[in-house]
Write an enzyme that holds these catalytic residues in place. Structure first.
Site, PDB file in Angstrom:
ATOM      1  N   ASP A 296       0.838  -1.192   0.000  1.00  0.00           N
ATOM      2  CA  ASP A 296       0.000   0.000   0.000  1.00  0.00           C
ATOM      3  C   ASP A 296       0.882   1.254   0.000  1.00  0.00           C
ATOM      4  OD1 ASP A 296      -1.926   1.921   0.457  1.00  0.00           O
ATOM      5  OD2 ASP A 296      -2.110   1.459   2.599  1.00  0.00           O
TER       6      ASP A 296
ATOM      7  N   ASP B  17       0.869   7.218 -10.126  1.00  0.00           N
ATOM      8  CA  ASP B  17       0.186   6.689 -11.310  1.00  0.00           C
ATOM      9  C   ASP B  17      -0.962   5.823 -10.833  1.00  0.00           C
ATOM     10  OD1 ASP B  17      -0.611   5.547 -13.653  1.00  0.00           O
ATOM     11  OD2 ASP B  17       1.169   4.297 -13.903  1.00  0.00           O
TER      12      ASP B  17
ATOM     13  N   SER C 204      -5.188   4.647 -10.456  1.00  0.00           N
ATOM     14  CA  SER C 204      -6.451   4.529 -11.173  1.00  0.00           C
ATOM     15  C   SER C 204      -7.415   5.581 -10.613  1.00  0.00           C
ATOM     16  CB  SER C 204      -6.988   3.100 -11.052  1.00  0.00           C
ATOM     17  OG  SER C 204      -6.905   2.648  -9.720  1.00  0.00           O
TER      18      SER C 204
END
Lengths: 308, 308
Positions: B154, B173, B175
């Site tokens: 994480d 980067d 989502s």
């Protein structure tokens, strides 16, 4: 005009019920779809199929031969860029010709320029004009300017009767090179445009997508470099509902006073009197004008090689 | 890894047989579709659904939770811009952290910078890494650089163990902010990033679409202005297979040596030794770097108002 009805439209895809899907050999293997709330108009003119629908999230949408021409949500990007890129690049444009652009959006943008005295438009398809006036009043508002003179007819033929050196700027707001707009991508047409422009006059033509149509763009650039002896440039902008999300423009000038398209000298955004009737510019500003000429490397390599 | 099979995928829409349709509450009323030649992989990781298919015209495509992450045809635009916008804005970046970016494309781009000595990547989902190595070798090639150190975990937790001021640059980067990346759009995360950066260090985060998500962007900008005391800028570029055809980036620097993001000082395109192993840059160049900070007026008004 044919009334809207419940007949099955050939462009409301049966494979996506309730959605309009834009499928074309010009962008094989992909399709953008918009959810349809209501079909407002379907007709067949002498030139093409015309459809208007209310979409869920993009406002009203105009479709010609199955291809999205404009949506209320993003038309600002295309109309403002195709108009102000050429008109902000020359001092005091007075006579402007629009070829195509029957929806009136380019007229709306041209009319923001107080120096302009005469706006001729030559649109081949009267149904597009009528449909725009009925369903897209904020676009067709361009026709209300008293400087506008409408000619319904073929742009190629129209240019033959134009006296040499008539216009300061010509804007070619065409659909794709399959269908009635095909000739507007060919060399004889560009020659007529060059003839109709004054020395140092400018043309801006819709010039497809760098992601999808580099082969078409290559040809257009090569043709333009032969014909326009001033400068020849390619610019692009974002329009979400156009295939690949971008659209390009060829900007060329004829021999004469030099035109540096990348550095606008006639800012429309400096004078805000036009915003009273037409609302503020939503998309265009001088910085995005200059930025639109910066190309991704893959496109730059191809376009620059055509200049050698 | 689960093998590709003929089971019905929840993301191959039953309403467009043979096509993948990207339908999401983040872009209601529209859907981009790609024609599917063959499904190559379907799996469910601890975090998300993962799918790879061969498309007709965009090469292989990686889908996470029904959303297109990359296609072979246009991944260059996103990977090159999210990487070189920050790294070309500072002199001699040495330590770089990538959060997310499990496909390896950002690593590939970071590794073009010869000044870089250490590239840490923290990706939460091992399945994304494995799938990329199997199906996208030209993207996952980024992992082959010996400077890369992979941490599967994480990103939020990882940052807690990073010593203050460790990195010259952090690239996020991620989502979209629905799903495993949600925390990467929130204030505590930005605070951790700022802490991990050296004075005058830079961060670049994926920051959605100006056409679709101005409300999310407004919040990100407001948060960043509170946290990053150097400069805070928004840039955007074209990626055809992302919703609305554009994607944006937040570029911020911490207090310290000033960073002028709009005028890159560390051009990657000047030195072409990296092109021998990784191929030439397809998209990024110094002009498009500067141009990407020029915003349409509707976005500029909102983003600038957040600075007041």
């Amino acid at each position: 005009m044919e009334e809207a009805n419940n007949k099955e439209s050939p462009y409301i895809s049966s494979i996506l019920p309730g959605w309009f899907s834009e499928i074309s050999p010009l962008w094989p293997g992909e399709a953008h779809s918009l959810k349809v709330e209501k079909i407002l108009f379907q007709g067949k003119s002498d030139y093409q199929n015309v459809m208007v629908f209310q979409s869920s999230t993009y406002g009203k949408v105009l479709i010609l031969d199955g291809v999205i021409q404009l949506t209320e949500r993003d038309e600002c990007a295309y109309q403002e860029m195709i108009t102000h890129l050429p008109l902000c690049s020359i001092p005091n444009p007075k006579k402007v010709l629009v070829i195509g652009g029957g929806d009136g959006g380019v007229l709306r943008e041209v009319s923001r320029h107080s120096s302009v005295e005469q706006i001729d438009i030559c649109e081949i398809d009267k149904m597009v004009i009528d449909v725009s006036k009925q369903f897209f009043p904020n676009v067709a508002i361009g026709y209300e300017d008293p400087r506008v003179k409408l000619h319904v007819g073929d742009g190629v033929a129209f240019l033959k009767f134009v006296a040499e050196g008539t216009y300061d700027a010509v804007i070619v707001d065409s659909s794709d090179p399959i269908g009635p707009a095909q000739e507007l991508f060919e060399k004889p047409f560009f020659e007529s445009v060059a003839r109709a422009l004054r020395p140092g006059g400018v043309v801006c033509t819709q010039a497809e997508s760098i992601w999808l149509h580099m082969h078409i763009i290559e040809d257009i650039v090569a043709n333009c470099r032969q014909i326009f002896k001033g400068s020849v440039n390619y610019a692009w902008t974002t329009v979400p509902t156009y295939p690949s999300g971008v659209i390009g423009f060829m900007l060329c000038s004829t021999e004469g006073p030099a035109v540096d398209f990348k550095n606008p000298i006639n800012p429309v955004d400096a004078d805000d009197s036009h915003t009273k009737t037409r609302g503020p510019l939503k998309f265009y500003n001088s910085e995005i004008h200059s930025a639109s000429f910066c190309l991704p490397s893959f496109a730059k390599r191809v376009i620059e090689s055509k200049g050698k």
